[in-house]
Design a protein around this motif. Structure first.
Motif, PDB file in Angstrom:
ATOM      1  N   TYR A  84       0.628  -1.088  -0.069  1.00 38.43           N
ATOM      2  CA  TYR A  84       0.110   0.252   0.036  1.00 38.43           C
ATOM      3  C   TYR A  84       0.810   1.138   0.549  1.00 38.43           C
ATOM      4  O   TYR A  84       0.894   2.119  -0.075  1.00 38.43           O
ATOM      5  CB  TYR A  84      -1.047  -0.059   1.383  1.00 38.43           C
ATOM      6  CG  TYR A  84      -1.683   1.376   1.313  1.00 38.43           C
ATOM      7  CD1 TYR A  84      -2.963   1.274   0.692  1.00 38.43           C
ATOM      8  CD2 TYR A  84      -1.501   2.100   1.854  1.00 38.43           C
ATOM      9  CE1 TYR A  84      -4.143   2.780   0.706  1.00 38.43           C
ATOM     10  CE2 TYR A  84      -2.506   3.475   2.672  1.00 38.43           C
ATOM     11  CZ  TYR A  84      -3.247   3.773   1.666  1.00 38.43           C
ATOM     12  OH  TYR A  84      -3.821   4.767   1.666  1.00 38.43           O
ATOM     13  N   GLU A  85       2.279   1.712   0.798  1.00 37.74           N
ATOM     14  CA  GLU A  85       2.701   2.716   0.735  1.00 37.74           C
ATOM     15  C   GLU A  85       3.725   2.712  -0.416  1.00 37.74           C
ATOM     16  O   GLU A  85       3.365   3.927  -0.623  1.00 37.74           O
ATOM     17  CB  GLU A  85       3.910   2.229   2.231  1.00 37.74           C
ATOM     18  CG  GLU A  85       4.136   3.441   3.361  1.00 37.74           C
ATOM     19  CD  GLU A  85       4.920   3.404   4.195  1.00 37.74           C
ATOM     20  OE1 GLU A  85       4.570   2.076   4.815  1.00 37.74           O
ATOM     21  OE2 GLU A  85       6.271   3.941   4.290  1.00 37.74           O
ATOM     22  N   GLU A  86       3.757   1.455  -0.880  1.00 35.64           N
ATOM     23  CA  GLU A  86       4.701   2.471  -2.321  1.00 35.64           C
ATOM     24  C   GLU A  86       3.674   2.255  -3.358  1.00 35.64           C
ATOM     25  O   GLU A  86       4.060   2.902  -4.098  1.00 35.64           O
ATOM     26  CB  GLU A  86       4.854  -0.007  -2.521  1.00 35.64           C
ATOM     27  CG  GLU A  86       6.331   0.841  -3.138  1.00 35.64           C
ATOM     28  CD  GLU A  86       6.708  -1.445  -3.775  1.00 35.64           C
ATOM     29  OE1 GLU A  86       6.286  -1.386  -4.835  1.00 35.64           O
ATOM     30  OE2 GLU A  86       6.501  -1.941  -2.214  1.00 35.64           O
ATOM     31  N   ASN A  87       2.456   2.259  -3.320  1.00 30.98           N
ATOM     32  CA  ASN A  87       1.941   2.418  -4.616  1.00 30.98           C
ATOM     33  C   ASN A  87       0.931   3.828  -3.904  1.00 30.98           C
ATOM     34  O   ASN A  87      -0.019   4.558  -5.027  1.00 30.98           O
ATOM     35  CB  ASN A  87       0.721   1.020  -4.309  1.00 30.98           C
ATOM     36  CG  ASN A  87       1.992  -0.036  -5.892  1.00 30.98           C
ATOM     37  OD1 ASN A  87       1.416   0.004  -5.837  1.00 30.98           O
ATOM     38  ND2 ASN A  87       1.489  -0.956  -4.645  1.00 30.98           N
ATOM     39  N   SER A  88       1.119   4.135  -2.845  1.00 29.36           N
ATOM     40  CA  SER A  88      -0.161   5.382  -2.834  1.00 29.36           C
ATOM     41  C   SER A  88       1.231   6.399  -3.169  1.00 29.36           C
ATOM     42  O   SER A  88       2.248   6.448  -3.110  1.00 29.36           O
ATOM     43  CB  SER A  88      -0.537   5.554  -1.184  1.00 29.36           C
ATOM     44  OG  SER A  88       0.997   5.743  -0.652  1.00 29.36           O
ATOM     45  N   GLU A  89      -0.076   7.539  -3.456  1.00 27.64           N
ATOM     46  CA  GLU A  89       0.436   8.692  -4.475  1.00 27.64           C
ATOM     47  C   GLU A  89       1.448   9.521  -3.733  1.00 27.64           C
ATOM     48  O   GLU A  89       2.893   9.592  -4.124  1.00 27.64           O
ATOM     49  CB  GLU A  89      -0.365   9.494  -4.478  1.00 27.64           C
ATOM     50  CG  GLU A  89      -0.825   9.640  -5.708  1.00 27.64           C
ATOM     51  CD  GLU A  89      -2.910  10.035  -5.712  1.00 27.64           C
ATOM     52  OE1 GLU A  89      -2.333  11.041  -5.640  1.00 27.64           O
ATOM     53  OE2 GLU A  89      -3.749   9.799  -6.689  1.00 27.64           O
ATOM     54  N   ASP A  90       1.729   9.577  -2.785  1.00 33.33           N
ATOM     55  CA  ASP A  90       2.684  10.298  -1.604  1.00 33.33           C
ATOM     56  C   ASP A  90       3.444   9.384  -0.555  1.00 33.33           C
ATOM     57  O   ASP A  90       4.006   9.740   0.706  1.00 33.33           O
ATOM     58  CB  ASP A  90       1.883  11.605  -0.794  1.00 33.33           C
ATOM     59  CG  ASP A  90       0.593  11.196  -0.103  1.00 33.33           C
ATOM     60  OD1 ASP A  90       0.516  10.023  -0.300  1.00 33.33           O
ATOM     61  OD2 ASP A  90      -0.234  12.300  -0.038  1.00 33.33           O
ATOM     62  N   GLY A  91       3.156   7.983  -0.522  1.00 30.98           N
ATOM     63  CA  GLY A  91       3.780   7.190   0.308  1.00 30.98           C
ATOM     64  C   GLY A  91       3.564   6.648   1.253  1.00 30.98           C
ATOM     65  O   GLY A  91       4.014   7.029   2.590  1.00 30.98           O
TER      66      GLY A  91
END
Lengths: 671, 314
Positions: free
Chosen positions: A620-627
C-alpha cells in the motif's frame, strides 16, 4: 382568438418536448463532465469518450445490440414478407385464425413473452441434452454437443419471433391492395413465378416491407426485457449492460455512449428530413399525402407507407449490416475462453487484462447481484459460467445439490499460499471444491454527518430516527440475519417463529417508511453521495466508499455490539464446465500473491493468501500517491483480528424448508 | 398456382407453433405444477394460484400506478396530438420526428437519465436548494410550528397533543423511490405510444364533417365533444392499451426509479426467475395471470371501441 389559441397550444407542445428532451439534454451535458458525478458539474472534458472506447464491456454490448438488431431485422423482414404472401393466398377463415396467433407476441406484455421463451429454450435444451447423449452413445461418427445454453443464438431467435408479426402487419395491407390479376397476367405473358414475384409483387409491396423492417429494427433496438430473459449470462446487449450497471456504479461512459447513439440517430433523421423536403417539393403536383410511419407502431392502424427516413436508413442499415457481418466472420471465436461470474464489483479489472495477455485465454467476466440471484441464474439454465465466486453458505448449498465440480489442485499450485485458517472450512470440509477468494465482515456503514450519535447497534435499522435515510440490504440472508442478531438469535436458526419475528421487525419498519430503498451495489453511489445515512454492507466495500466519498460525507464502519456475520467467498467451478482447464488456470492466477495484492488494493477485501496479507501494508505504502502508510485502523477493518471474528458468526447452509421460508418472506416484504 | 404460394405460409405456421404457442403451453405447465425438491419431478398443484393472495398489494400497486400513468399520458398526449394535427405539415413532420427520436435510444437509457435528476442529491434537489425552495419550505414549516405552538400554549402544556407535529425540516425532497417517480418514468417512456395513434387518427379526420357541424350551428366546444372526440376514440383506445400493457408489466422502471421499494408485477416475476427468490413455477403462474388480464383488457377495449365506431357510423 385563433391566434391566442395557437400560442397556448404551441406552448403546451413546447413544454411536452421540453419534458421529453430535458433529461436527454442533461445526459449529454454530463457526458462531458470532468468528474464522475452525474449531478455536479466539474468542468469540461472528453475523458469519458476516451474511456468509453477502452471499455470492452460497453463496446462489446453495443456491438451485440447492433448485431442482434440488424440480423433480426434482416431475417424477420425476409421471413415475414414470405409469410405474409403465404398467408394471403390462404382462405379467409384459416388466414384470420393464423393472424390471431400472429397478434399474440404483439399483444402480450414483453415480460410474458420473455419468460415463456426462456422456459421453452431451457426445456428444449434439456430434451436436446438427453437426445444428444443417447445419439452419441449409439454411434461414434458424429459428436453432438450435449450441453446447450442460452446465448446470442436464443436471443436472436427471440428477436426474430417478436419482429415477424410487425413485418407481416405492414406487408399484409399492401398485398390486400395489390391487384391479384397482375400476377396472373404476368404469368400468362410467360413469366415464371419467381419472375412475377421480382417484377410485379415486390415493387408493389416494397413500401410495406421497408416500413416493416424499420419497425422491426426499432423494436429490436428498444428491447430490454425479452433480451434479458433469453440472452443467458454471457451475452449482454447495451440495455442489459446498463441495467447491471445501475445495480452498482454507473460511470459517465454510459452518458457518452447515449450521446453518440442519440447524435447518430439525430443526424440520420435530419438528413432524411432535408431530402424529404426536397422530394416533396418536386412531387408537389401529385398531391399525395404520405401518411406518417408512426401510425404503424400502433398495430391497430397500419398504414401504407412511410417515406421520410426510409431510403437513408435503408442505405445506412445496408452498410452497417455488411460491416457487421464482415466483423463477425473476422471475429476470432477460436480463442480459448473462460466464463467467470462473481458477486458485484469484485475484481481489479486490470488483472483480467494481465491474465489474458499472459495466457491468451479470453476472460468473459460477468457479475451477479447477490448469492441468491446467482443461484437463480444457475438454476434457470441461463448461465454458462465456468468459474463462479460465491459465499460460504451458498457453496455448501451448491455442493449439496451437486452443482459443483471438484477442482484439480495439481493445477492450482498457488493453493499452498492460502492461509490454513481458510482451508477445510465447514462449507467444504475436505476442501475439494473451492479456493478461498476473500473474507471479511458485514457491518453498518453510516454517514456521521447525517446521524446524531455514534451507531453501535442493529437497532438503527429498525427505529424511526433515520426514517427515509436507511438502506436495506437487498438479499434475504443478510437482511434477516441482521434482524436475528438484533433479536439475540443465531443467524443460522431454523426456528420458524424466530425467523418470522425477525421478518416482522423488518416488515414493520418497511411499512413505517424507514427504508429509502433496498440496495445491493447501488449502496456505493447512495452512501458516497450522501443520499442516505445508514446502510449495511461489507467491510471491503466500506473502504472503497471511503475513497470515493463526496465532500461533506463522513462515512464510518461499525460491527454492531450484537455481533455480525463473517464470511468467506471462494472460487469454484460448475459441474460440467466446458472450459475446465482454463478455469484451473484462472483460479490459480487469482490465488497468486500478485493478484491478491492487486485485488486487495482495488476492492479492499482481505485476501486469504498468507503472503499477500503480510505484504499488503508495505504494498500500500509503495503504491499510494504520496508514500503514505496504511492506516492500521483501516487495515483492521479490512482484515479483522481473531477477537473480532469471534464476535461474528458465519452462515451455514439452511435446510430446504427454511430456505423456502426465507424466499417467501423476502418476496412478501416487497409486496 | 394459388396452392404453390400458400406453401410460403407453412414455415411460418411451424415457426409460430414453436416460438409462440409451445412456449405459452410450457409456461402453463409450469404454472400448474411445482417441483419436488428431492426427485426433481413436476407435481400438479393449484398452489401457485391460490397462494397469490399474498401479493394482492403488488397487483393493486401495479394496476394503480399503470392506470395513473395511462391517464397522465392521455391528459398530455391528447392535447398534443390534437394541436399538432392543426399545425402545418412542416411543423407536424418535425414534431413527429422529435417524438420518435428518443425511441431509438434504448428505454433504459431514458430511464437512467431520470435517476440523476431525481436523486436526493440530484439535479432537481440542487436546483431547489439554489433557488431557495427548500429553505422556503423549512422556514414555512418552522413558522407554522411556531404558530401552532403559540395557539396550543393557551390550551395545553404539550403542543404535540394539541395538533401533532407534521413538519420536519428537510434537506431535500424525497423523489426517487416514491410511486410518483415510477409514474413519471412510465409517462416519460410511454408518452409517444399515446401520442402516435391519437395523432394518426385525428390527422385523418374528414374536415367536411367538422364544417358540416359548424354549418349546422355547433360552436367549437360542441364540434369537439360531438364530432372530433368521438371520432378520435379508436386512437385513444389504442393509445390506452399501448401504454397500459407495458406500464402494468414493467420491472426495470420500478427498480431504477422506485428504488426496489415499489415492487410491481414485473418485479415479482423477475424475482422468481433471475432475482433473489428462485421459483419459476410461481413466476409462470403470475405471468399467466398477467396474460389473462391483458387479453381481457384488449377484448374489453376492442368491444367498447367497435361499439363506438358503430355509433358514430349511425
Amino acid at each position: 382568438m385563433k391566434h391566442g389559441n395557437r400560442i397556448g397550444s404551441r406552448l403546451f407542445i413546447g413544454l411536452t418536448f421540453l419534458f421529453l428532451y430535458l433529461p436527454i439534454f442533461l445526459l449529454i451535458v454530463f457526458s462531458f463532465n470532468a468528474g464522475e458525478s452525474s449531478a455536479v458539474w466539474q468542468g469540461f472534458s472528453l475523458d469519458w469518450y476516451v474511456s468509453l472506447f477502452q471499455n470492452r464491456l460497453i463496446m462489446e454490448s453495443l456491438y451485440t445490440t447492433l448485431l442482434v438488431s440488424l440480423l433480426a431485422t434482416a431475417i424477420s423482414t425476409f421471413a415475414g414478407t414470405f409469410a405474409a404472401i403465404g398467408l394471403y393466398s390462404l382462405g379467409k377463415r384459416r388466414r384470420d385464425a393464423l393472424l390471431v396467433v400472429n397478434d399474440i407476441p404483439m399483444m402480450n406484455a414483453d415480460i410474458v413473452t420473455g419468460v415463456s421463451l426462456c422456459l421453452f429454450f431451457v426445456a428444449f435444451f434439456q430434451g436436446w441434452g438427453s437426445f444428444a447423449q443417447w445419439f452419441n452413445s449409439v454411434q461414434g461418427a458424429v459428436e453432438l454437443p450435449e450441453r446447450l445454453t442460452l446465448g446470442f443464438g436464443t436471443m436472436l431467435l427471440a428477436h426474430i419471433s417478436f419482429n415477424i408479426p410487425y413485418v407481416i402487419l405492414n406487408v399484409a395491407p399492401k398485398l390486400r391492395q395489390m391487384d391479384k390479376n397482375l400476377v396472373d397476367a404476368a404469368q400468362d405473358l410467360g413469366c415464371t413465378w419467381m419472375q412475377a414475384f421480382w417484377k410485379v409483387i415486390l415493387p408493389e409491396i416494397k413500401p410495406g416491407i421497408v416500413s416493416g423492417a424499420l419497425i422491426a429494427f426499432t423494436m429490436s433496438i428498444d428491447d430490454f426485457v425479452i433480451s434479458y430473459f433469453t440472452a443467458g449470462s454471457s451475452t449482454s446487449t447495451l440495455a442489459m449492460r446498463i441495467y447491471s450497471m445501475t445495480k452498482k456504479r454507473i460511470t459517465p461512459e454510459v452518458n457518452a455512449v447515449s450521446t453518440l447513439l442519440f447524435l447518430s440517430v439525430l443526424a440520420l433523421l435530419v438528413l432524411n428530413n432535408v431530402r424529404e423536403v426536397r422530394q416533396e417539393r418536386r412531387a408537389e403536383r401529385q398531391e399525395i399525402r404520405e401518411p406518417s410511419f408512426f401510425e404503424k407502431l400502433s398495430f391497430r392502424f397500419h398504414h401504407p407507407s412511410f417515406k421520410w427516413v426510409r431510403r437513408g436508413v435503408t442505405a445506412a442499415m445496408g452498410c452497417v449490416f455488411i460491416v457487421v457481418v464482415v466483423l463477425l466472420t473476422g471475429a476470432a471465436y477460436s480463442q480459448p475462453v473462460v466464463n467467470v461470474c462473481s458477486l458485484g464489483e469484485y475484481i481489479d479489472e486490470e488483472l483480467i487484462t494481465i491474465f489474458e495477455d499472459r495466457t491468451g485465454i479470453r476472460v468473459n467476466y460477468q457479475t451477479a447481484e447477490s448469492n441468491e440471484a446467482l443461484y437463480s441464474l444457475l438454476k434457470s439454465g441461463g448461465a454458462d459460467y465456468d468459474v463462479i465466486v460465491t459465499s460460504d453458505y451458498m457453496i455448501a448449498q451448491l455442493i449439496e445439490e451437486d452443482m459443483l465440480e471438484e477442482l484439480d489442485y495439481a493445477q492450482i499450485p498457488n493453493f499452498d499460499l492460502i492461509d490454513p485458517r481458510f482451508r477445510n472450512l465447514p462449507y467444504d470440509p475436505e476442501n475439494r471444491y473451492t479456493v478461498p477468494y476473500t473474507w471479511g465482515t458485514l457491518g453498518i456503514i453510516y454517514n456521521a454527518n447525517m446521524v446524531e450519535e455514534e451507531i453501535d447497534s442493529w437497532s438503527a435499522l429498525y427505529g424511526d430516527e433515520y426514517a427515509g435515510n436507511v438502506l436495506l440490504i437487498n438479499n434475504s440472508r443478510d437482511a434477516l440475519g441482521e434482524a436475528l442478531l438484533y433479536l439475540g438469535y443465531s443467524v443460522n436458526t431454523t426456528d420458524e417463529a424466530e425467523i418470522r419475528e425477525a421478518f416482522d421487525l423488518i416488515a414493520d419498519a418497511n411499512a413505517r417508511g424507514v427504508y429509502q430503498a433496498k440496495v445491493s451495489d447501488q449502496v456505493f453511489q447512495k452512501m458516497e453521495g450522501g443520499n442516505a445515512a445508514i446502510a449495511t454492507y461489507y467491510a471491503g466495500d466500506y473502504l472503497s466508499m471511503l475513497e470515493n466519498q463526496a465532500d461533506g460525507v463522513d462515512l464510518r464502519y461499525v460491527i454492531p455490539k450484537e455481533g455480525s456475520n463473517w464470511f468467506v467467498d471462494a472460487l469454484c467451478v460448475l459441474k460440467d464446465a466446458p472450459h475446465y482447464d482454463e478455469a484451473m488456470e484462472w483460479i490459480n492466477f487469482m490465488a497468486s500473491t500478485e493478484a491478491n495484492l492487486a485485488n486487495m488494493d482495488y476492492i479492499w477485501y482481505a485476501s486469504p493468501n498468507t503472503e499477500a496479507l503480510e505484504q499488503y501494508p508495505a504494498y500500500y505504502e509503495e503504491n499510494s500517491e504520496d508514500g503514505e502508510p496504511l492506516d492500521p485502523e483501516l487495515y483492521e477493518i479490512m482484515a479483522p483480528p481473531a477477537e473480532v471474528l469471534e464476535r461474528c458468526e458465519s452462515y451455514v447452509v439452511l435446510p430446504q424448508a427454511t430456505r423456502k421460508l426465507y424466499n417467501d418472506l423476502w418476496i412478501e416484504l416487497g409486496a | 398456382m394459388k396452392n404453390k404460394r400458400s406453401w410460403f405460409a407453412f414455415p411460418y405456421v411451424i415457426w409460430m407453433a414453436l416460438f409462440v404457442v409451445i412456449p405459452i403451453l410450457i409456461m402453463t405447465v409450469y404454472a400448474v405444477t411445482t417441483q419436488d425438491p428431492v426427485t426433481q419431478q413436476f407435481i400438479p398443484t393449484g398452489e401457485n394460484f391460490t397462494g397469490m393472495g399474498v401479493y394482492l398489494s403488488v397487483f393493486l400497486r401495479s394496476f394503480w400506478l399503470a392506470v395513473v400513468a395511462t391517464l397522465v399520458c392521455l391528459l398530455i398526449g391528447y392535447p398534443v396530438s390534437y394541436w399538432m394535427a392543426k399545425e402545418g405539415p412542416r411543423f407536424q413532420r418535425v414534431a413527429m420526428a422529435l417524438i420518435m427520436l428518443p425511441m431509438w435510444m434504448n428505454f433504459l437509457l431514458r430511464t437512467y437519465s431520470w435517476m440523476s435528476i431525481l436523486e436526493n442529491n440530484g439535479l432537481l434537489n440542487q436546483l431547489f436548494q439554489n433557488i431557495g425552495v427548500i429553505d422556503l419550505h423549512n422556514s414555512a414549516g418552522a413558522w407554522l410550528t411556531g404558530l401552532r405552538n403559540s395557539i396550543a400554549i393557551r390550551f395545553t402544556e404539550d403542543p404535540d397533543s394539541f395538533i401533532p407535529a407534521v413538519y420536519h425540516p428537510i434537506r431535500y425532497f424525497q423523489m426517487i423511490g416514491t410511486p410518483g417517480a415510477v409514474v413519471l418514468g412510465m409517462v416519460y417512456n410511454y408518452l409517444p405510444f399515446m401520442i402516435l395513434p391519437i395523432y394518426s387518427v385525428i390527422v385523418k379526420l374528414d374536415g367536411s364533417l367538422i364544417e358540416a357541424a359548424r354549418d349546422l350551428g355547433a360552436d367549437s366546444a360542441r364540434v369537439f365533444s360531438k364530432v372530433i372526440f368521438p371520432l378520435s376514440l379508436p386512437g385513444i383506445l389504442s393509445g390506452v392499451t399501448m401504454v397500459f400493457v407495458p406500464a402494468v408489466s414493467t420491472f426495470a422502471i420500478s427498480q431504477l426509479l422506485g428504488g426496489g421499494t415499489q415492487m410491481m408485477l414485473g418485479d415479482l416475476i423477475e424475482q422468481q426467475f433471475l432475482g433473489g427468490a428462485y421459483n419459476p413455477h410461481l413466476g409462470a403462474a403470475i405471468s399467466m395471470v398477467m396474460m389473462v388480464i391483458v387479453v381481457v383488457c384488449m377484448v374489453v377495449m376492442n368491444h367498447f371501441g367497435e361499439g363506438e365506431e358503430q355509433a358514430v357510423m349511425l
